[in-house]
Scaffold this motif. Sequence first.
Motif, PDB file in Angstrom:
ATOM      1  N   GLU A  11      34.962  31.416  47.773  1.00  0.00           N
ATOM      2  CA  GLU A  11      34.001  30.531  49.472  1.00  0.00           C
ATOM      3  C   GLU A  11      32.649  31.632  48.975  1.00  0.00           C
ATOM      4  OE1 GLU A  11      35.568  28.886  52.407  1.00  0.00           O
ATOM      5  OE2 GLU A  11      37.278  29.236  51.773  1.00  0.00           O
ATOM      6  N   GLU A  14      30.371  30.240  46.186  1.00  0.00           N
ATOM      7  CA  GLU A  14      30.176  29.294  46.338  1.00  0.00           C
ATOM      8  C   GLU A  14      29.145  29.061  47.279  1.00  0.00           C
ATOM      9  OE1 GLU A  14      33.106  24.117  47.092  1.00  0.00           O
ATOM     10  OE2 GLU A  14      33.674  26.703  47.811  1.00  0.00           O
ATOM     11  N   SER A  15      29.121  29.410  48.582  1.00  0.00           N
ATOM     12  CA  SER A  15      28.694  29.432  49.285  1.00  0.00           C
ATOM     13  C   SER A  15      27.199  29.779  49.342  1.00  0.00           C
ATOM     14  CB  SER A  15      28.552  30.287  50.915  1.00  0.00           C
ATOM     15  OG  SER A  15      28.737  31.879  50.572  1.00  0.00           O
ATOM     16  N   GLN A  18      25.724  27.062  47.075  1.00  0.00           N
ATOM     17  CA  GLN A  18      24.979  26.107  47.872  1.00  0.00           C
ATOM     18  C   GLN A  18      23.850  26.312  48.784  1.00  0.00           C
ATOM     19  OE1 GLN A  18      28.281  25.960  50.776  1.00  0.00           O
ATOM     20  NE2 GLN A  18      29.924  24.274  49.727  1.00  0.00           N
ATOM     21  N   GLY A  91      27.167  18.149  53.710  1.00  0.00           N
ATOM     22  CA  GLY A  91      27.096  18.930  52.587  1.00  0.00           C
ATOM     23  C   GLY A  91      25.780  19.175  52.172  1.00  0.00           C
ATOM     24  N   PRO A  92      25.119  20.482  51.217  1.00  0.00           N
ATOM     25  CA  PRO A  92      24.403  20.552  50.823  1.00  0.00           C
ATOM     26  C   PRO A  92      23.162  19.571  49.922  1.00  0.00           C
ATOM     27  CG  PRO A  92      25.998  21.360  48.987  1.00  0.00           C
ATOM     28  CD  PRO A  92      26.910  21.149  50.345  1.00  0.00           C
ATOM     29  N   GLY A 168      24.447  24.164  58.310  1.00  0.00           N
ATOM     30  CA  GLY A 168      25.995  24.929  58.097  1.00  0.00           C
ATOM     31  C   GLY A 168      26.277  24.393  59.242  1.00  0.00           C
ATOM     32  N   GLY A 173      27.026  23.795  54.548  1.00  0.00           N
ATOM     33  CA  GLY A 173      27.601  24.770  53.822  1.00  0.00           C
ATOM     34  C   GLY A 173      26.497  25.623  53.341  1.00  0.00           C
ATOM     35  N   ASP A 177      26.929  28.698  56.941  1.00  0.00           N
ATOM     36  CA  ASP A 177      28.118  27.980  57.461  1.00  0.00           C
ATOM     37  C   ASP A 177      29.147  28.907  57.035  1.00  0.00           C
ATOM     38  OD1 ASP A 177      29.842  25.736  57.983  1.00  0.00           O
ATOM     39  OD2 ASP A 177      30.353  26.066  55.741  1.00  0.00           O
TER      40      ASP A 177
END
Length: 222
Positions: A11, A14-15, A18, A91-92, A168, A173, A177
């Motif tokens: 995660e 992923e962050s 983003q 969402g981003p 976020g 995101g 976030d």
Amino acid sequence: MFDNILPLLPEIYESVGQTALMVSFSLVAAIVLGTPLGVYVFLTEQGSIQQNTTVNRLLNMVINLIRSFPFIILLVVLIPVTRMIVGETVGPLAASVPLSIAAIPYFARLVEQALKEVPKGTIEAAIAIGTPKHLIIKDVLLNEARSGILLALTVTTISFISYSAMAGIVGGGGIGDLAIRYGYYRFQTDVMLFMVVLLVVIVQVIQFVGNQTAKKLDKRNV
């Protein structure tokens, strides 16, 4: 110490992606639209080569109006615009819309200030020899101010990394976030501290690269 962090590594990756997506979109908008806006504000101010007081006041009013909005409020106000452009409000990609709109006047103002650092004698010399206006903009103004503009871009990048953290809060995101969801709501202090350190490292790297590149572009150092 890393009990909460290690399971979150996917995660976290992923962050970071983003955040990079949101900031990249806003920077592209800032460069493509903010640069000419800043140049035109400079050109139309009193005593400049394309003086137009009415247009200058109007542009300054629009820039100041958007910049005066707290970003978290701008996020909410632009929800209908975001839905119209990208078809979603979370969402981003959705967060990139208000970020881009905020980045354009922000960068435009910094570009204007960078252009004001160009010696007036250099501009006057270009005018005296009959240089066309578009070449004065390209080869004199932007060329002479390139170091300042790059520093402005560095400042904008760092500022909008912080703004993306606020995105976020409304489902944008990103690093902010993740820090809020796990570090604040779930009381995982180690996750919060890790994300803060990660942001500090990213900002320091961007600032260092920006400063070093600007020094190389600065004609005063040549």
